[in-house]
Motif scaffolding. Structure first.
Motif, PDB file in Angstrom:
ATOM      1  N   THR A   1      -7.807   6.138 -10.237  1.00  0.00           N
ATOM      2  CA  THR A   1      -9.452   6.706 -10.632  1.00  0.00           C
ATOM      3  C   THR A   1      -9.957   5.476 -10.834  1.00  0.00           C
ATOM      4  O   THR A   1      -9.526   4.333 -11.320  1.00  0.00           O
ATOM      5  N   GLU A   2     -11.623   5.500 -10.577  1.00  0.00           N
ATOM      6  CA  GLU A   2     -12.317   4.337 -11.111  1.00  0.00           C
ATOM      7  C   GLU A   2     -12.093   3.874 -12.531  1.00  0.00           C
ATOM      8  O   GLU A   2     -12.223   2.846 -12.949  1.00  0.00           O
TER       9      GLU A   2
ATOM     10  N   GLY B   1      -3.535   7.793  -5.631  1.00  0.00           N
ATOM     11  CA  GLY B   1      -4.521   6.906  -5.739  1.00  0.00           C
ATOM     12  C   GLY B   1      -5.060   6.671  -7.253  1.00  0.00           C
ATOM     13  O   GLY B   1      -4.383   7.357  -8.089  1.00  0.00           O
TER      14      GLY B   1
ATOM     15  N   GLN C   1       0.921  -1.021  -0.082  1.00  0.00           N
ATOM     16  CA  GLN C   1       0.164  -0.076  -0.104  1.00  0.00           C
ATOM     17  C   GLN C   1       0.948   1.426   0.131  1.00  0.00           C
ATOM     18  O   GLN C   1       1.830   1.366   0.769  1.00  0.00           O
TER      19      GLN C   1
ATOM     20  N   ASN D   1      -6.997  -2.152  -5.307  1.00  0.00           N
ATOM     21  CA  ASN D   1      -8.211  -1.135  -5.054  1.00  0.00           C
ATOM     22  C   ASN D   1      -7.704  -0.096  -4.566  1.00  0.00           C
ATOM     23  O   ASN D   1      -6.548   0.080  -4.065  1.00  0.00           O
ATOM     24  N   SER D   2      -8.216   1.125  -4.755  1.00  0.00           N
ATOM     25  CA  SER D   2      -7.826   2.471  -4.301  1.00  0.00           C
ATOM     26  C   SER D   2      -8.901   3.587  -3.832  1.00  0.00           C
ATOM     27  O   SER D   2     -10.039   3.219  -4.266  1.00  0.00           O
ATOM     28  N   THR D   3      -8.518   4.432  -2.893  1.00  0.00           N
ATOM     29  CA  THR D   3      -9.424   5.325  -2.576  1.00  0.00           C
ATOM     30  C   THR D   3      -8.836   6.843  -3.049  1.00  0.00           C
ATOM     31  O   THR D   3      -7.746   7.030  -2.861  1.00  0.00           O
ATOM     32  N   PRO D   4      -9.619   7.651  -3.637  1.00  0.00           N
ATOM     33  CA  PRO D   4      -8.940   8.901  -4.042  1.00  0.00           C
ATOM     34  C   PRO D   4      -8.175   9.666  -2.978  1.00  0.00           C
ATOM     35  O   PRO D   4      -8.751   9.757  -1.754  1.00  0.00           O
ATOM     36  N   ASN D   5      -6.978   9.895  -3.404  1.00  0.00           N
ATOM     37  CA  ASN D   5      -6.010  10.756  -2.589  1.00  0.00           C
ATOM     38  C   ASN D   5      -5.619  10.018  -1.307  1.00  0.00           C
ATOM     39  O   ASN D   5      -5.124  10.608  -0.196  1.00  0.00           O
ATOM     40  N   GLN D   6      -5.987   8.683  -1.089  1.00  0.00           N
ATOM     41  CA  GLN D   6      -5.179   7.910  -0.035  1.00  0.00           C
ATOM     42  C   GLN D   6      -4.699   6.837  -0.593  1.00  0.00           C
ATOM     43  O   GLN D   6      -4.103   5.763   0.200  1.00  0.00           O
TER      44      GLN D   6
END
Length: 483
Positions: free
Chosen positions: A412-413, A410, A405, A456-461
């Motif tokens: 994008t979708e 991050g 991680q 998997n990703s969370t924007p800005n995280q």
């Protein structure tokens, strides 16, 4: 029945199906007709034999009464009454085998030895005889019965009756023609039905054959539609899936070739431009010359990495890359990867925090190291300065799970589903530093080890990559390191 017209070329499948149906129908109906005719003939013969046997029994009783009284006129009267020269011949003999009365005196005058006549000798020996034999002085088949005439245990004579089989044969011939007519009509009707049935089976097969031919020619745009509610539907569904998969692979191939052309064209163009500049006088200026030589060297290294990665990816996808199989410590594997990347991480102010259970894996250590390095390289490229990359490893059932991680911006979708595609980069500005093959190669290596990788990703995280590999066993408890 248009397929039967002369000059009409039958489809191979349809012709084979129709020929098979007609052969089975003809064979089945012929066997049935033969059995019916045989049974009917047997029935006619047994009926005639039973009738003849009953007649001779009755006649032997009447003739016995007359012989017991030595009434030869009564014997001759019986013979004339029940005999008919054309089809029923009746003869009565005494106990010495001498002819006493006959219904065909003209023919019997020519017989010199009655013992040679079938059934006479056996009947004189007090043994009834019945069968089929040629007529006396003729080639005509006749059914005969020779029966002894006995009174009070004494042989008085014999009675022999024979009938022509012409009537039976004529009757049987009429039956044969009736059966053959019915058989022909049955075959004709079955042929009509079989033609339609064969066409209903061969048509979807022909459609699938033409569809497969178009697929083989590279036409992946069609869709096969067959509604038969049987196995052909399932086959059509699988062919459609194959067509879609081939279309997808063809598109991937085109994109791959376009990407390869683009990736190769850029460094080659840069080298060409640099060489032209050197040839036009830049070689005379030391600083400019050194910078241009460095550019050429960098582009050659970039080309070398690209060619190496393409060959590597090709071998992995073709399954020709040989993988070693040996025990691997997951902790040592992660530590090697982090140690390799440590100088680069330090240069950009990134640290790694590792928390890995020492698990035992089975596989190719160098290939697995390459996969983890590619994922770790991606995490470093997308991390912000002075951040950390978290690496954890643990067991989950029969799987070893590794999570990497980062603390970057991050994914994008829109980019997330495509990050494992060849030549795909989430940031076009980074294409000079990446050829977009690292994650694709990592995915192929892990799949070759019966593992998987997801993201998997969370924007800005940041983004998290999860690697799963088959687990051999746990070596020891967890341990935490800060690098």
């Amino acid at each position: 029945m248009k397929d039967w017209f002369p000059g009409k070329k039958l489809n191979t499948i349809h012709a084979k199906l129709l020929a098979t149906y007609l052969l089975l129908i003809t064979l089945g109906t012929s066997l049935m007709a033969g059995y019916i005719l045989w049974s009917f003939h047997l029935y006619l013969m047994r009926t005639r034999e039973a009738d003849l046997d009953n007649w001779t029994i009755a006649l032997s009783e009447s003739a016995g009464d007359a012989l017991a009284e030595m009434n030869l006129q009564q014997v001759e009267l019986l013979v004339k009454r029940y005999g008919a020269p054309q089809n029923v011949t009746l003869r009565i003999f005494n106990q010495q085998g001498r002819l006493l009365a006959t219904s065909d005196p003209q023919l019997d005058k020519k017989i010199t030895d009655w013992y040679k006549v079938p059934g006479v000798w056996e009947a004189l020996q007090n043994r009834p005889q019945q069968g089929v034999a040629k007529g006396i002085l003729s080639t005509e088949d006749r059914l005969y019965v020779a029966r002894p005439i006995v009174r009070n245990g004494q042989l008085l004579g014999i009675v022999r009756m024979s009938i022509t089989l012409k009537q039976v044969q004529n009757q049987f011939t009429r039956v044969i023609w009736n059966v053959l007519g019915t058989l022909s009509l049955t075959i004709l009707l079955c042929a009509l039905i079989s033609t339609r049935f064969a066409r209903s089976l061969s048509k979807p097969i022909e459609t699938m054959q033409n569809f497969a031919i178009r697929l083989g020619s590279g036409d992946f745009g069609d869709k096969l539609e067959i509604r038969e509610n049987n196995e052909l539907d399932q086959l059509a569904t699988e062919l459609n899936r194959m067509s879609e998969r081939l279309a997808s692979l063809d598109q991937e191939r085109r994109v791959f070739l376009a990407n390869v052309s683009h990736e190769l064209r850029t460094p080659i163009s840069n080298v060409q431009v640099t060489l032209d500049a050197l040839r036009n006088g830049a070689y005379e200026e030391p600083q400019l010359r050194d910078r241009f030589f460095q550019t050429i060297e960098n582009e050659i290294k970039r080309l070398s990495r690209l060619v190496h990665d393409l060959l590597d990816l090709g071998r992995l996808e073709a399954g020709v890359s040989q993988l070693e199989q040996q025990p691997i410590s997951l902790r040592n594997l992660i530590n090697r990867a982090v140690g390799t990347m440590e100088p680069r991480m330090q240069s950009v102010g990134i640290s790694a925090r590792v928390n890995v259970v020492d698990l035992l894996l089975q596989g190719d250590p160098e290939r697995l190291l390459q996969a983890i390095l590619n994922v770790l390289d991606n995490a470093i490229k997308h991390s912000v300065p002075n951040s950390q990359v978290f690496i954890s490893g643990y067991n989950e059932g029969k799987l070893a799970v590794v999570k990497i991680q980062d603390q970057g911006t991050g994914i994008t979708e829109n980019d997330l589903p495509r990050i494992f595609e060849q030549f795909y980069t989430t940031n076009p500005s980074r294409q000079g530093n990446s050829n977009g093959l690292g994650l694709a190669i990592a995915k192929r290596i892990l799949e070759a080890h019966h593992g998987s990788i997801t993201a998997n990703s969370t924007p800005n995280q940041g983004a998290t990559f999860t690697i799963c590999l088959p687990l051999t066993r746990i070596i020891e408890s967890t341990d935490a390191d800060l690098l």
